[in-house]
Each structure stands twice: as C-alpha cells, then as structure tokens.
Design an enzyme around this catalytic site. Structure first.
Site, short mmCIF file in Angstrom:
data_model
loop_
_atom_site.label_atom_id
_atom_site.label_comp_id
_atom_site.label_asym_id
_atom_site.label_seq_id
_atom_site.Cartn_x
_atom_site.Cartn_y
_atom_site.Cartn_z
N SER A 1 1.93 -5.30 3.42
CA SER A 1 3.36 -5.15 3.67
C SER A 1 4.18 -6.25 3.01
O SER A 1 5.38 -6.38 3.28
CB SER A 1 3.63 -5.13 5.18
OG SER A 1 3.04 -6.26 5.82
N CYS B 1 -8.25 1.41 6.86
CA CYS B 1 -7.34 1.73 5.77
C CYS B 1 -7.92 1.33 4.42
O CYS B 1 -8.41 0.21 4.26
CB CYS B 1 -6.01 1.02 6.03
SG CYS B 1 -4.89 0.98 4.64
N CYS C 1 0.86 -1.19 0.00
CA CYS C 1 0.00 0.00 0.00
C CYS C 1 0.89 1.24 0.00
O CYS C 1 2.12 1.14 0.14
CB CYS C 1 -0.90 -0.01 1.23
SG CYS C 1 0.00 0.11 2.80
N HIS D 1 5.48 -4.91 8.97
CA HIS D 1 5.49 -6.28 9.46
C HIS D 1 5.68 -7.27 8.31
O HIS D 1 4.75 -7.91 7.85
CB HIS D 1 4.18 -6.56 10.21
CG HIS D 1 4.13 -5.92 11.55
ND1 HIS D 1 2.95 -5.68 12.22
CD2 HIS D 1 5.13 -5.47 12.36
CE1 HIS D 1 3.22 -5.10 13.38
NE2 HIS D 1 4.53 -4.96 13.49
N SER E 1 -1.04 -7.86 10.83
CA SER E 1 -2.46 -7.85 11.18
C SER E 1 -3.34 -7.87 9.94
O SER E 1 -4.30 -8.63 9.85
CB SER E 1 -2.78 -6.61 12.03
OG SER E 1 -4.15 -6.55 12.33
N GLU F 1 0.35 -0.30 16.54
CA GLU F 1 -0.53 0.81 16.17
C GLU F 1 -1.44 1.18 17.34
O GLU F 1 -1.64 2.37 17.65
CB GLU F 1 -1.37 0.46 14.95
CG GLU F 1 -2.29 1.59 14.51
CD GLU F 1 -3.19 1.20 13.35
OE1 GLU F 1 -4.31 1.76 13.27
OE2 GLU F 1 -2.80 0.35 12.53
N HIS G 1 3.70 2.10 11.90
CA HIS G 1 2.58 1.88 12.81
C HIS G 1 2.35 3.03 13.80
O HIS G 1 1.34 3.05 14.49
CB HIS G 1 2.80 0.58 13.60
CG HIS G 1 3.09 -0.59 12.70
ND1 HIS G 1 4.37 -1.08 12.50
CD2 HIS G 1 2.27 -1.34 11.94
CE1 HIS G 1 4.31 -2.09 11.66
NE2 HIS G 1 3.06 -2.27 11.29
N THR H 1 -6.46 0.57 12.06
CA THR H 1 -6.74 0.73 10.64
C THR H 1 -6.77 -0.58 9.86
O THR H 1 -7.38 -0.66 8.80
CB THR H 1 -5.72 1.66 9.97
OG1 THR H 1 -4.41 1.08 10.08
CG2 THR H 1 -5.74 3.04 10.60
#
Length: 327
Positions: A270, A198, A16, A45, A227, A130, A78, A168
């Site tokens: 990620s 997000c 992203c 991550h 996550s 986060e 984060h 998010t």
C-alpha cells in the site's frame, strides 16, 4: 550484487492490484460525484495516500453510522462484515465496494465452511479490519488464532470438523507453522490453498528474503498500521539482516546506517513509489548514491473496477493519478 555505498531496490515492491483498484475507486468516485465521498476506515493502510485523498475531497470515517444518510460510501480494500453492509443499507448509503477480490475470496470460503458445519479457525491478528470483516460472516462459528500456542489452547475435540482460513497479508512462513500445528491437532480439517496468502504479499516477502541474504540493512517503506509492511520487516530480520520500517524519508534514523555497506529497499503493497523515491534521495545524500534494481517477478495482475464507475458517455473507466502511479 551491490558495491559499498549502494542501494538495491526490491522487485516487486509497492502497490498491488487490490490497492491500485481501491485507490482508483475513490479517485473515480470523486471525479463522478464530487466531494465529499465518504470512505469507511482507511481505504488502504498508508498515511500518504489517505492524506492525498483527503486533500481531493475524501472523508474518512470510522463507521458507516458516521456517514450522512443517502451519501456515497466506499468500503475499504480490507472488506467489511455483513453487519456493516446491513447498517449501510439502513442508512440508504450508496455503497461502492473496494474490497480486494482476494479478501472477498476468503469471505466466500468462510461462508462455505459455515454451511458445511465446520468451525472456522481464522489465522490472523485480532482487531485487524480484514479479520473483523471475515469474522463477521459467521461469528458464532469462528475462532481467531495467531500463534502455535493459540492452537494448543483450543478447547475443541480432535475430531471436530474445522476449516482454516488466513488473513491474506500474513507471512507465509509464519502461517505455515500455525497451519501445520492445526493439522497435528485436528483429524477433520480443511486448510486453505497457498494462494490464500495474497500473491503480492508473498512476492514481496520473497524479494525481501533475497535482500536480507545479500545486504547489511533492509528498509521497508510503509505505514505503521500496514500489516503486510510489518511482516516484510519481520521476514528480513528472520533471514539475517537488520531491518526497519520507514513510513517516509523523514523517519529514517541515520544511526541505522552506521557500519552499513549496502542497503536493500522495498515497500509494502500500500506504499506509493513517491515515498520510496524520497527515501532513496535521502540515502544518496548520506553516502549511498548508487541504485540497482533487484532481479525479480514482474507482476501483471489487474483487478477490474466496478462498472458503475465507467464514464457515462464512453463507457470507459479513465486512469487515475494516484492509483496509476508508476515506478
């Protein structure tokens, strides 16, 4: 959509805008300042990205207190709490902040709720970086909740002024159930807009739902501490497919392929595309040679890099290899 023995790649998948920015910040800091560049926690991550940046000279630490005084320190995507920022200032660290702008937005909402005298109900996983960062904005006024059952256990009067925020990277469907329960529980509540989840997490979850409806098996490339990747696996299962997290091609369990006609493949926000390519290559050798691309949203979001990382002569910020990895 796919014949027996085929693979369909999700669209969108992988990096992203916030992840590209964060990785690019570390790479650019190394280019400008040389090694070592210290990074508090994992920048994103993903084990492959962390290992590649370590190879280039990044040093990942658990705390700002582990960074030598006066050194360069990058805060991860984060986000961090005000206490961490204060600790970095005390050590005279040269901080470069790689917090995702969407996470920064949640921090600002937490501050606004606190100023308005509201109790902040933060929907997320306790202990996630986060969540720890947002919690730190107003710890005395914030309660972390994760499930509908947690909502029922809250010992607050129904007329308590509350504000709801969300991690998010959660599943939108999962979050909606908790937010709905909060609306039933409290009469004076301000809840987040849908874009607090997000955009990338939501897009990838939607793509995975479609894969799950059409394919026997869904594989999500991502690290075990990601996550958003874990949520994608859960979403696929909730929509009828067998689904597994695959950190890299070497972690593929061939038993998962028994009786499978077609496979949907995606990756967390990620996860770099090189890991997806490795998985596709291994699947080809196991009887799934055909690859198609799912119809889906083409993301064009770009977050600006910090101006301090610009070239001192040209004023431009060069492209960086890991951050600009393309499909």
């Amino acid at each position: 959509m796919s014949a027996t023995g085929g693979i369909v790649l999700a669209q969108p998948r992988g990096f992203c805008a916030g992840v590209r920015r964060a990785i690019g910040i570390v790479e650019r800091a190394l280019d400008l300042h040389g090694a070592p560049v210290y990074v508090r926690k994992e920048i994103v991550h993903n084990h492959y990205i962390v290992a590649e940046l370590e190879r280039r000279g990044a040093v990942f630490v658990d705390s700002e207190e582990d960074v030598p005084e006066g050194s360069i320190c990058v805060f991860s995507a984060h986000g961090v709490s005000p206490a961490v920022r204060s600790g970095a200032a005390d050590r005279q660290l040269e901080v470069i902040d790689a917090t995702c702008p969407l996470v920064s937005k949640v921090h600002q909402e937490a501050l606004r709720f606190a100023r308005d005298g509201r109790i902040i109900l933060l929907v997320g996983h306790a202990g996630h970086e986060e969540v720890e960062g947002v919690l730190g904005e107003a710890p005395e006024r914030t309660v972390v909740i994760e499930t509908v059952e947690d909502v029922h256990r809250l010992e607050l009067p129904a007329d308590t002024p509350v504000g709801c925020l969300t991690q998010t990277t959660l599943s939108f469907d999962e979050t909606r159930k908790v937010v709905d329960a909060l609306h039933e529980r409290f009469t004076d509540i301000v809840t987040p807009s849908e874009d607090d989840i997000c955009y990338a997490s939501q897009n990838r979850q939607n793509a995975v739902k479609e894969l799950a409806r059409r394919h026997d098996l869904v594989l999500v490339v991502g690290s075990e501490n990601s996550s958003n990747s874990l949520r994608m696996v859960e979403v696929a299962r909730e929509h009828g497919a067998a689904a597994h997290l695959v950190p890299d091609a070497g972690r593929l369990d061939e038993a998962w392929l028994t009786g499978v006609g077609s496979i949907g493949v995606s990756s967390g926000a990620s996860a770099p595309e090189i890991l997806v390519s490795g998985l596709v290559e291994r699947l080809a050798g196991l009887g799934f040679p055909d690859v198609e691309l799912q119809d889906g949203i083409a993301e064009d979001v770009v977050f600006a890099m910090p101006g301090r990382l610009a070239d001192p002569v040209t004023g431009r910020i060069p492209r960086t290899p890991l951050a600009d990895e393309s499909r």
